[in-house]
Design an enzyme around this catalytic site. Structure first.
Site, PDB file in Angstrom:
ATOM      1  N   GLY A 121       0.842  -1.182   0.000  1.00  0.00           N
ATOM      2  CA  GLY A 121       0.000   0.000   0.000  1.00  0.00           C
ATOM      3  C   GLY A 121       0.882   1.239   0.000  1.00  0.00           C
ATOM      4  O   GLY A 121       2.105   1.149   0.158  1.00  0.00           O
ATOM      5  N   TYR A 122       0.250   2.387  -0.142  1.00  0.00           N
ATOM      6  CA  TYR A 122       0.985   3.647  -0.260  1.00  0.00           C
ATOM      7  C   TYR A 122       0.574   4.630   0.821  1.00  0.00           C
ATOM      8  O   TYR A 122      -0.606   4.952   0.961  1.00  0.00           O
ATOM      9  CB  TYR A 122       0.743   4.259  -1.654  1.00  0.00           C
ATOM     10  CG  TYR A 122       1.398   3.413  -2.714  1.00  0.00           C
ATOM     11  CD1 TYR A 122       2.711   3.637  -3.096  1.00  0.00           C
ATOM     12  CD2 TYR A 122       0.726   2.329  -3.269  1.00  0.00           C
ATOM     13  CE1 TYR A 122       3.339   2.821  -4.018  1.00  0.00           C
ATOM     14  CE2 TYR A 122       1.342   1.509  -4.190  1.00  0.00           C
ATOM     15  CZ  TYR A 122       2.643   1.759  -4.563  1.00  0.00           C
ATOM     16  OH  TYR A 122       3.263   0.935  -5.468  1.00  0.00           O
ATOM     17  N   LEU A 123       1.566   5.091   1.596  1.00  0.00           N
ATOM     18  CA  LEU A 123       1.342   6.174   2.536  1.00  0.00           C
ATOM     19  C   LEU A 123       1.253   7.491   1.776  1.00  0.00           C
ATOM     20  O   LEU A 123       0.572   8.414   2.190  1.00  0.00           O
ATOM     21  CB  LEU A 123       2.470   6.241   3.569  1.00  0.00           C
ATOM     22  CG  LEU A 123       2.527   5.056   4.539  1.00  0.00           C
ATOM     23  CD1 LEU A 123       3.807   5.099   5.353  1.00  0.00           C
ATOM     24  CD2 LEU A 123       1.307   5.054   5.447  1.00  0.00           C
ATOM     25  N   GLU A 177      -3.206   4.679   1.999  1.00  0.00           N
ATOM     26  CA  GLU A 177      -4.312   5.126   1.167  1.00  0.00           C
ATOM     27  C   GLU A 177      -5.119   3.902   0.732  1.00  0.00           C
ATOM     28  O   GLU A 177      -4.609   2.788   0.738  1.00  0.00           O
ATOM     29  CB  GLU A 177      -3.761   5.842  -0.077  1.00  0.00           C
ATOM     30  CG  GLU A 177      -2.928   7.060   0.252  1.00  0.00           C
ATOM     31  CD  GLU A 177      -2.173   7.620  -0.957  1.00  0.00           C
ATOM     32  OE1 GLU A 177      -2.201   7.004  -2.048  1.00  0.00           O
ATOM     33  OE2 GLU A 177      -1.552   8.676  -0.803  1.00  0.00           O
ATOM     34  N   ASN A 234       2.421   0.619  -9.885  1.00  0.00           N
ATOM     35  CA  ASN A 234       1.602   0.108  -8.791  1.00  0.00           C
ATOM     36  C   ASN A 234       0.845   1.212  -8.064  1.00  0.00           C
ATOM     37  O   ASN A 234      -0.299   1.027  -7.656  1.00  0.00           O
ATOM     38  CB  ASN A 234       2.467  -0.688  -7.805  1.00  0.00           C
ATOM     39  CG  ASN A 234       2.854  -2.033  -8.359  1.00  0.00           C
ATOM     40  OD1 ASN A 234       2.025  -2.911  -8.484  1.00  0.00           O
ATOM     41  ND2 ASN A 234       4.114  -2.201  -8.696  1.00  0.00           N
TER      42      ASN A 234
END
Length: 155
Positions: free
Chosen positions: A28-30, A82, A144
């Site tokens: 996942g992405y912060l 996110e 990604n």
């Protein structure tokens, strides 16, 4: 800390028999801003935090910093990411002097298969396996971070 890689679509799953390793990945992405993506990844039973800078005009070269972190920390950070966690299986395939990382996506990105190869020079030659299709290195929709917001199923 500079990463040079090229990215390709894959037109068949024939590569799986050539794989030396398969790894389950959740990420996942912060922060998914192209100028500074901050990724949390769990690969098998290990956690990682990665920071990537914006790619050059070709998308081939960009800054990358990665550090292994405690698995429990990675799991906690993944909860803060996110929306749009990516699930995939990564297969490692050795071809000549290089290793291809082929990602078979699950979940909202099911049906997408992408291969990446890291190079020491942007113009370095490499053996292209028959299962490689169109190059998509400069197409951000195959990144990604993009897939986490606009999954393959929605195209």
């Amino acid at each position: 800390m500079e990463e040079i890689e090229r990215k390709f679509l894959v037109h068949s799953l024939d590569f799986i028999v050539e794989a030396s390793q398969a790894q389950k990945i959740a990420q996942g992405y912060l922060n998914s801003a192209p100028e500074r993506t901050v990724r949390i990844r769990i690969k098998d039973n290990k956690g990682f935090i990665t920071i990537k800078g914006k790619g050059d005009e070709t998308g081939t070269t960009r800054f990358e910093w990665e550090k292994e972190i405690d698995l429990q920390e990675a799991e906690a950070l993944l909860q803060l990411c996110e929306a749009g966690v990516i699930d995939k299986t990564r297969y490692l395939i050795k071809k000549g002097n290089h290793t291809f990382e082929v990602d078979v996506f699950d979940g909202e990105n099911k049906g997408l298969v992408v291969a990446e190869i890291e190079l020491s020079d942007a113009n370095e030659t490499f053996e292209k396996p028959i299962w490689l299709a169109k190059e998509v290195t400069s197409d951000e929709k195959y990144y990604n971070a993009y897939l986490s917001k606009k999954p393959f199923k929605s195209w």
